[in-house]
Structure formats: C-alpha cells, structure tokens
Design a protein around this motif. Structure first.
Motif, PDB file in Angstrom:
ATOM      1  N   ARG A  28     156.589 -35.000  63.916  1.00 39.30           N
ATOM      2  CA  ARG A  28     157.803 -35.767  64.219  1.00 39.30           C
ATOM      3  C   ARG A  28     157.671 -37.226  63.792  1.00 39.30           C
ATOM      4  NH1 ARG A  28     157.044 -33.626  69.214  1.00 39.30           N
ATOM      5  NH2 ARG A  28     156.917 -35.710  70.164  1.00 39.30           N
ATOM      6  N   SER A  29     156.451 -37.744  63.788  1.00 37.95           N
ATOM      7  CA  SER A  29     156.269 -39.156  63.480  1.00 37.95           C
ATOM      8  C   SER A  29     156.351 -39.474  61.999  1.00 37.95           C
ATOM      9  CB  SER A  29     154.924 -39.630  64.026  1.00 37.95           C
ATOM     10  OG  SER A  29     153.855 -38.959  63.348  1.00 37.95           O
ATOM     11  N   VAL A 116     162.936 -34.945  72.613  1.00 35.63           N
ATOM     12  CA  VAL A 116     163.715 -33.839  73.187  1.00 35.63           C
ATOM     13  C   VAL A 116     163.655 -32.656  72.223  1.00 35.63           C
ATOM     14  CG1 VAL A 116     165.966 -33.075  74.018  1.00 35.63           C
ATOM     15  CG2 VAL A 116     165.248 -35.440  74.361  1.00 35.63           C
ATOM     16  N   LEU A 117     163.386 -31.496  72.780  1.00 34.68           N
ATOM     17  CA  LEU A 117     163.410 -30.251  71.999  1.00 34.68           C
ATOM     18  C   LEU A 117     164.692 -29.507  72.332  1.00 34.68           C
ATOM     19  CD1 LEU A 117     162.144 -28.105  70.136  1.00 34.68           C
ATOM     20  CD2 LEU A 117     160.998 -27.155  72.167  1.00 34.68           C
ATOM     21  N   ALA A 147     160.931 -39.085  64.531  1.00 30.65           N
ATOM     22  CA  ALA A 147     162.133 -38.392  64.981  1.00 30.65           C
ATOM     23  C   ALA A 147     162.071 -38.157  66.490  1.00 30.65           C
ATOM     24  CB  ALA A 147     162.268 -37.062  64.237  1.00 30.65           C
ATOM     25  N   ARG A 148     163.191 -38.462  67.158  1.00 28.87           N
ATOM     26  CA  ARG A 148     163.255 -38.255  68.609  1.00 28.87           C
ATOM     27  C   ARG A 148     163.549 -36.807  68.953  1.00 28.87           C
ATOM     28  NH1 ARG A 148     167.150 -38.700  72.892  1.00 28.87           N
ATOM     29  NH2 ARG A 148     168.843 -38.841  71.379  1.00 28.87           N
ATOM     30  N   LEU A 149     164.229 -36.102  68.044  1.00 26.12           N
ATOM     31  CA  LEU A 149     164.678 -34.743  68.318  1.00 26.12           C
ATOM     32  C   LEU A 149     163.870 -33.723  67.520  1.00 26.12           C
ATOM     33  CD1 LEU A 149     168.556 -35.215  68.201  1.00 26.12           C
ATOM     34  CD2 LEU A 149     167.098 -35.141  70.223  1.00 26.12           C
ATOM     35  N   GLY A 150     163.735 -32.543  68.084  1.00 26.84           N
ATOM     36  CA  GLY A 150     163.199 -31.389  67.385  1.00 26.84           C
ATOM     37  C   GLY A 150     164.107 -30.190  67.646  1.00 26.84           C
TER      38      GLY A 150
END
Length: 864
Positions: A28-29, A116-117, A147-150
């Motif tokens: 995500r980073s 948040v997933l 990224a904050r979302l997955g």
C-alpha cells in the motif's frame, strides 16, 4: 468451528497468505490502491475467506455483499452506508459518486485516516451503475505514495471479476478444491467425530475435495449412515445435495440461461449422430443440445453468455461442463428457481461466521439475497451483464465462434444467422473480420441451398476492397444467373489466389474456379490449400478443404480420387467433431459407390448423409445422397424408380434439389425417364438443361446435352447425328466416365436396331473405360450388351452374382433354369404370372442376361 483469531478455514492457508501479502502495508505504501480479486465456486469458502481477511487486516474493514434491492447505485449506497458515520454523510458520498470525479471523490469525503479494507462480495450481482463506477475507479487508480484503501473483490464462476488494466496487476486468487487431508479434517469436524472411517473415505472420493458438498452431505445423511450402522445408499453425494450447494448460482442466472443450461446438462452423454456409443457424461454435441432446446422452445440466445461466463466451454463441436457437479446440479434442478444466497455459499459450511455476526471493530452489513424481480430494469432486459460488458469486437468474435459451432455440427441456417449478426457487430470496428463473417454466412447459406440468404450475405457494407469485392460481385452475378458478368471478377479471384499460400484464400479461389466450371484449377487450388493447412496444423480447416476437393474431383469425373479425398475428409471430420462435414463426405462416397456398383455402400453412405443432412438443412449433401441412390437404381435396371427419385431434384421450387446441383443431375434423369416412359418430362428437362449449358459453366455439358437429345430423337438418322455430336464434344470435355456412358448408350441403341457389328466398337470402348474407372456396375451392363452382339471373348457374368438377388428372385431363377414356364412358376410359388414376369425382368436386368438359356447356364455354373 470458530477460534479467537476468526473463522477456521480448512486448506486455505496459501490463499489467505496470498491475500495478506497483496494487502500488506509495504504494497500500500508504494503503489496504487491494491485490488485483490478472489474467485471461488459455490460452497468453496469465498465469503469465509473475505470474512477472515477482514478480521486479520491491520485496520478497519468493511464487508459488503450484493444489496437485496437492485436499483441504480444501490451497491455504492450500501458501501457508503457501512462506511459513513451518518446517513447525511452517506448521502453526500452517493451524490459525489455520480459526479465527474466518481468513486474517488465519494471516498475522499468520508472521514478517517487509518487504512481501510473494503471487501465486496458477489460483486457482479451489484447493479450496473455501481459496477461501472467502481471499475472506472480501479482503472484510474494511480500511485499516491501510500494508499489508505485496499480492495478485496470476490465472485463465483459465471460472474466475471473486474479487469485490472495495470501491467503489474496481480492475477485473481482462485480457490481450488481441498486436498484429501484438509477434506478429511473438515468432514471430521462437521460430523462431530461420529463419521465412520469407511463412510468418510467414500464421501471424500465422491465429493472430490469440494468443501460445500462435503458439509452439505454430512448434514443430510442420517446419523446411522454416518456411523456405519445403517447400510449406505448407492450414492452419498446425490443430486439434491448439488442442487442445494449450486442453487444460488443457478438461481442468479437469467431464466433463459438457466433453462438452456439445464437442457445442455441433460443432453450430455447422449450418443453421437455418427455412432450408437454413449459419449462423455460432461460433454454434449452443440447441434444436438441446441436442437433439443428448440424442440422444448427454450431460447438459445443465452449460449454466448454461458460460454463467456465460463459455465460452459466450447471445444470443437461440443459443449463441455468444466465442473461435473454443476452439470449434475443443472440437470437435477431442472430449471426451477431456488431460494438462497447468490452463489450458494454459506460461511458456516467452512466454519466461518456469517457477515452479520459480531466481528469486533469491523463495521457490519447484512447481505440479503437479491430479489430478481426487483432488480433494475437495465439488468433485467436484454443480454446478460457479462455479454453487455464485453466490447463490440469481443461480442462479434463470440458470435463467430457460435457460428462455427453450428456450421460444424448444427443447423446451418443457425450458423448463417450467427455470422450475419457477427458481421453487423464487427462492421465499424473490424471491417476485415466483418467481411470474413459475411463470407462464412454465405457459405452456410450455400450449403443450405438458400439463394436469397446467399445474396443477403454478399451485400457487403461497407464495401470490401480487392479480391474480396471481386469474389462477392462474381458470386452475386452467378447466383442471379448472369454468368457473363461473373467470369471477369471470379477469374481475377482465381488468378490472385493461385499466387498466394494462405489456405483461406486458396479455398476461396478454388470455390471461384468451381463456379466457373474450371474443375482442373479447382482441384489444384484445393490441393495446395490442403497442403498448407496441414503444414500449419490447422486441423479444423482440413475437413472443409477436403469437402471442396472431393467435389472438384467428382465434377472432373475422377471418382477414385474423389473417393480417396472423401474418405480422408470423413476421418478428419470425425476427429474434429464436424458432423456436417462428415455428412457431405458420406454423400460423396455414396456417389462414388454408385459408379463402382457397390450397392450396399451406396445405401450405407447415403443413409448416414441423409440422417445428418435432413435435420441440419444440408441441402447440398442431401441432394448428392439422393442422386447417388438414383444412379445405383439406374445401374441396377430400376429406371422407373430412379426417375421418380430424380424428378424432384431436377425440378424448380421448394421440393427441388440444391441449386448448384440441379442441372448436373438432369442427364441422369433424362436417361432414367426415357427408359421408364416419361419422355415428356425428359424433354422439358432437356430444354432447360440446354439453356444452362449455353452459359459454358460446365465443360461436359454440351456432350451430355447432345446425348439427351439422342435419347429423345424420334427417328434413327437424328439419333445417329446427335450421338456423333456428343462424342465430338466429349473429345474436349475432359470427363472420361461420361464419354463412356455416351458410348454405352450409343452401342446399346445400335444393337437394338439390329446393327451388332457397328455396336461392338462403342461397347468395347465403353467397357474398357468402365473397367479402368472401377465402375463395375456399368462394366457388367457393357459386357452383357457385348455378349448380345455375339462378340467373341465377351466375359459371362460371375455365378456369384446370384447372391445379389432377393430370396424370391433366387427361387424364381432356379425354377426357370429347370425349364418351368412363367405359369408353372406362378402355380408353384402361389403368385400371379404377371408378378413372375416382373421378377424375371428384374433378374435379367440385375444379372445382365437376355434369355432363359443364359440364365440356365449361369445357375448351372453356380451349382457346380
């Protein structure tokens, strides 16, 4: 079956680790919002995997299923309701989602900074507006430096997952069947340790590692059966178990698709048309299945969607179920709608908690089963979503695939319609492919003998350039009976195609040569096309090429070569599952056997050709088969029967034969009609044949026309003149067999005019040609006529020929050979003298005899 760390997943450690790795903070980073796709079938633990992944995620997680009410944006609103702290915030996010910035703006409006997933279950069952918006968001997702979302998106087979456009996108995580150790542990846990080892092992064999089937079977079986104290049923995993497990998947399909899937399932394992042996239980011939669907009034338009969704595979000319359990469920479900959650997946089957159970800090959302009657109108009308979602090129190519399936083993006019629809879809985006589809539609209509459909397919728009345009213009002119306009464009197609090595272009050039009547060039071009197709290992094209090659050899009168090509084509057609091509090869073999005089082979091949050709609309193969039967009857002395069979084939109208073969069969009809007293019909057919022969599209036609006029001539001088004219034309006609038939007819006419000396020369020449062509039936007739002229050395019939008579004919032959009169034979056999006379004339014709003396000698030789 739960633990403090979340639902217990049997045998899913590798898949869960893959999901965790793809959603890790490191991923995500350094990249865009990670999108992980999960594909699992009914009962295979797809929802349980999402629940476990949500619980293990180091942050907030939200699991959302397909909303119960399918209206525009209902799926997106359900997600925002689960994420937003208030209804007002959810409504604001829903409005932003419909704006120019889409889902990105809506998610940015929601508070929160922690990762948040978002787990979207049964995503393809969401409304069309939400699906399109989320797919656009994923395609536009760009690296954001953290990224904050997955995203974790799941689907069952038959419901395609959103495509990831990024080159480095991870492939979907697929849930395989359980290994035996994991399946054994699941059965032991589901049965509470009360499952007898022998029963458990048998259940593992039948369930093949399917977790949902294992759990549902354990739930259904009586305790005594599980413990081994009660006799086990014949099958532990019955169809009721499979209908329960797969009921959600089947129930989510459109009604027509569900009914068609059931028809195909019940057609699996049916005997093929080419033989009585049952086939693969998971495989059905496409033509057989579609014909059965039409007989049950089940629409077949849903086939494309079922194939595109992966519920059915198209292999050769067959439809194959990739999942045997789905085939059994579809057959057992019988088209009924089942209640239950879409996909038939209950997390409890794998030990997982339901989504509405407490998951600590995870937001809750209960996903109720969608009501098909309440879905949005855009989802309920028209093609299934999986078909609408494809591009025009993909839809057109799917229609071409469907057309090839029908062309290979189904009604050919179905193939014609599929190719025409494909041409319309591909016209603007892929004009070259659209032109090919139209030519394929023309070929299907040609096989069916439909001139109007051929012309409709050749009406190319937009116009294609080069040889394709010439081919279309030439065929259009030929079909509208303007051969003078057809010669120039078709000749250019032959010339250009002769310089190419592409099998498709060579095949087209050979077809143009056949229309022009240049059978030598047609055979040469088709031979080159065959060599190239084999060199390129294009096995599916070989039967089509051999069809054309065999037909070209037939037109050239080279029957041995035609038989060889047809035999090879029959084997290739069977190997590739092309029943319609096999029917054409059978028809050619029947026509070859009618020349060689092999009556049983004629009947066998003609019967097989007609068994496939009539229901599939193969007018060309059916006409060839009927023509072969008539020629065999004419060669056996049954002229009246042959004339009755040929009369519809040479006549115009819906009862007529194939338009490209109608005139070719006229000389045979005239010969049979003259011999059976139907001179008026023979004369009318000859006049029409004369107009067709003037076009110059068939080299032997002038010679055969002169032979027909000779047979119909009112007096001897005119007959002699026409026979002489026919023989002069035969010198340049290039068909030795037809020349021999003219010589035979001329010699027979001379002998019957009491001119035996003049008759011997033509009859000897005819006999030599018949023997060289292995035309034993015609050779027998020529020998009989030679014997009647008193020619020295003429061979007598073989005594074994008596075996070809019927039992009644053999009894009459023996009595006549013993000296009995017709009246005496009638008294002995309780027949009328007229019946005995009829049988005796048939005996003379079949054995090529002229008198009782010859019959007595033949019977005596047979007895010796």
């Amino acid at each position: 079956m739960t633990a403090d760390t979340g639902p217990v997943l049997y045998g899913r450690e590798a898949e869960l680790a893959a999901v965790s790795r793809l959603l890790s903070p490191t991923v995500r980073s350094c990249g865009a919002e990670p999108l992980v796709r999960v594909a699992g079938g009914p009962g295979e633990g797809r929802s349980a995997l999402l629940a476990r992944a949500a619980r293990d995620f180091p942050g907030a997680a939200c699991v959302v299923g397909a909303p119960p009410r399918q209206v525009p944006w209902s799926g997106a609103r359900a997600l925002f309701d689960a994420l937003a702290p208030s209804a007002a915030a959810a409504g604001r996010a829903a409005r932003l989602a419909r704006g120019p910035d889409g889902i990105a703006a809506a998610l940015a409006s929601l508070p929160g900074r922690e990762p948040v997933l978002l787990c979207l279950d049964d995503f393809p069952l969401w409304d069309a507006h939400s699906r399109a918006a989320f797919a656009a968001h994923w395609r536009a997702s760009r690296p954001r430096g953290g990224a904050r979302l997955g995203w974790l998106v799941a689907s069952a087979p038959g419901r395609p997952l959103p495509a990831a456009d990024a080159a480095d996108a991870a492939p979907p995580v697929r849930l395989p069947r359980l290994c035996r150790a994991s399946a054994r542990a699941l059965v032991a846990d589901a049965g509470g340790g009360r499952v007898d080892p022998a029963v458990g092992e048998r259940l593992l064999d039948e369930a093949a590692g399917h977790p949902g089937v294992l759990v549902e079977t354990v739930r259904r079986l009586a305790p005594g059966v599980l413990a081994g104290t009660v006799p086990r049923p014949g099958r532990l995993v019955d169809d009721g178990v499979l209908v329960t497990v797969y009921g959600g998947l089947l129930g989510a399909l459109p009604a027509d698709a569900r009914r068609l899937l059931g028809v195909v399932a019940r057609a699996c394992g049916a005997p093929e048309a080419s033989g009585p042996a049952p086939g693969d239980p998971d495989r059905a011939a496409t033509g057989t299945a579609l014909a059965r669907a039409r007989s049950l009034r089940v629409p077949t338009e849903a086939l494309d969607g079922l194939v595109a969704a992966g519920l059915l595979h198209l292999r050769g000319g067959d439809l194959v179920f990739p999942d045997p359990f789905l085939r059994r469920a579809a057959a057992g479900e019988g088209g009924r709608t089942r209640e239950g959650r879409p996909g038939g997946t209950d997390p409890r089957h794998l030990g997982g908690r339901r989504h509405d159970e407490d998951r600590g800090g995870i937001p809750r959302h209960a996903a109720a089963p969608p009501d098909r009657h309440e879905r949005h109108r855009a989802d309920r009308l028209g093609p299934p979503p999986v078909v609408r979602a494809r591009s025009a090129a993909a839809r057109g190519r799917a229609l071409v695939t469907r057309g090839f399936a029908a062309l290979a083993g189904g009604p050919v006019m179905d193939a014609h319609e599929a190719f025409l629809q494909a041409a319309k879809v591909l016209r603007d985006r892929e004009p070259a492919e659209a032109a090919d589809a139209r030519f394929l539609a023309m070929e299907a209509a040609w096989t069916a003998g439909d001139v109007g459909a051929c012309l409709a397919a050749l009406d190319l728009a937009p116009a294609v350039p080069g040889t394709e345009r010439s081919f279309a213009e030439g065929l259009r002119a030929a079909l509208t009976v303007h051969p003078d306009r057809a010669r120039t464009p078709l000749s250019s197609v032959v010339a250009v195609g002769a310089a190419r090595d592409e099998p498709r272009l060579l095949l087209r050039a050979g077809s143009a040569a056949l229309v022009l009547g240049d059978v030598t060039a047609a055979a040469r071009l088709h031979g080159r096309a065959l060599a190239r197709a084999r060199a390129e290992q294009r096995a599916s094209l070989v039967p089509r090429i051999l069809e054309h090659l065999a037909y070209a050899e037939l037109r050239a009168g080279r029957y041995a070569r035609a038989g060889h090509a047809a035999g090879e084509g029959l084997r290739a057609a069977r190997a590739t599952g092309q029943l319609n091509s096999a029917a054409h090869q059978h028809a050619v073999l029947a026509l070859v056997a009618s020349v060689t005089g092999d009556g049983p082979s004629v009947a066998e091949h003609a019967e097989r050709a007609l068994a496939i050709g009539r229901p599939h609309g193969l007018a060309q193969a059916a006409t060839l088969a009927e023509w072969a039967l008539a020629r065999a009857e004419l060669g056996g002395g049954l002229a009246a029967q042959a004339a009755a069979r040929l009369a519809p084939l040479v006549g115009p109208g819906p009862r007529g034969g194939h338009f490209a073969l109608r005139m070719l069969a006229v000389p045979c009809f005239v010969e049979a009609a003259v011999a059976s007293g139907r001179a008026a019909e023979a004369r009318a057919a000859t006049e029409e044949y004369a107009r067709w022969a003037a076009y110059g599209l068939d080299r032997p036609a002038p010679a055969q026309l002169a032979r027909c006029r000779a047979l119909l001539a009112p007096h001897g001088e005119e007959t002699t003149r026409w026979f002489g004219e026919a023989l002069r034309h035969h010198e340049t006609g290039g068909n030795d067999f037809e020349r021999a038939r003219t010589l035979f007819a001329y010699g027979t006419w001379l002998r019957r005019r009491r001119r035996p000396g003049e008759a011997r020369g033509p009859l000897r020449d005819a006999l030599v040609t018949f023997e060289r062509a292995a035309a034993e039936g015609w050779a027998r007739q020529a020998r009989a006529e030679l014997r009647a002229t008193g020619a020295p050395g003429a061979r007598r019939p073989d005594p074994s020929a008596l075996a070809g008579l019927t039992p009644q004919q053999r009894r009459i032959a023996r009595l006549v050979a013993d000296g009995a009169t017709n009246e005496e034979v009638a008294v002995r056999l309780s027949l009328s003298p007229r019946t005995v006379d009829h049988h005796l004339r048939g005996i003379y014709a079949r054995l090529q005899l002229r008198s009782r003396v010859e019959l007595s000698a033949l019977v005596a030789a047979a007895e010796r």
